[in-house]
Design a protein around this motif. Structure first.
Motif: not given
Lengths: 115, 113
Positions: A34-38, A45-47, A59-60, A65-66
């Motif tokens: 899982w990634y996040r792009q703001r 990177f998240l998890i 990365g959380l 966040f879970s």
């Protein structure tokens, strides 16, 4: 399916509500990310899940966040008590191998807007 | 640990002229390197990848990249830009020792008519 499927594609939620994002990886892909792009920023990177190993949650950004993954199939990313700074596109990717030598396949993302 | 730096946040070229998107990496182990493209409101698409075979890698849509170990670079090139190349490009590094895929911050490519 042929690719990585994410749902919903768009989600608008009120601040303080919980949201759940879903990722269906390619069948047989053991690695899932899982990634996040703001807006205006690079991918964050998240998890990471690899088979039945303990996930890499480094990365959380907070304990709001879970994420879970059932075996080598569907994963859900849950954000509790959403904040406006959580607004972003959340991308899921899967890979056939841990090293990604076959490349990574990304979903189209879930665009989350917290109002 | 590894990292990747995309040296330009924005690149503008005229249609029909060459494209150069720069990427430098650092890695404690032999890296695998990738370039991805993201068009507006679309998912990421793999352009090409280097995984210790030939150092000059050819990808889709006429793009190619050369792995230069001495310069720790993996720059993306295309001889002649097309309007449809306008997108965000991400350089990515990973290794067979670390499970994370590390993204650069992205380079937005603008194509001028």
């Amino acid at each position: 399916g042929a690719g990585v499927s994410q749902s919903p594609s768009n989600k608008v939620t009120e601040k303080g509500k919980d949201v759940e994002l879903r990722c269906d990886p390619i069948s047989g892909h053991t690695a899932l990310y899982w990634y996040r792009q703001r807006l205006g920023q690079g991918l964050e990177f998240l998890i990471y899940f690899q088979g039945n190993s303990a996930p890499d949650k480094s990365g959380l950004p907070s304990d709001r966040f879970s994420a879970e993954r059932t075996g080598e199939s569907v994963s859900t990313l849950t954000i509790q008590r959403t904040q406006q700074e959580d607004s972003a596109v959340y991308l899921c990717a899967s890979s056939l191998s841990r090293t990604g030598n076959y490349g990574y396949t990304f979903g189209s993302g879930t665009r989350l807007t917290v109002v | 640990a590894q990292s990747v730096t995309q040296l330009d946040s924005h690149v503008s070229v005229s249609e029909g002229t060459p494209v150069l998107l720069r990427c430098n990496y650092s890695s404690s182990y032999s890296p695998s390197l990738f370039w991805y493209v993201q068009h507006p409101n679309k998912g990421l698409q793999l352009l090409l990848k280097y995984t210790s075979a030939a150092t000059l890698v050819k990808g889709i849509n006429g793009f190619e990249a050369e792995f230069k170990k001495s310069e720790t670079s993996f720059h993306l090139t295309k001889p002649s830009a097309h309007m449809s190349d306008a997108a965000e490009y991400f350089c990515v590094v990973t290794t067979n020792r670390d499970d994370k895929i590390i993204f650069g911050k992205g380079t937005r490519l603008h194509i001028l008519p």
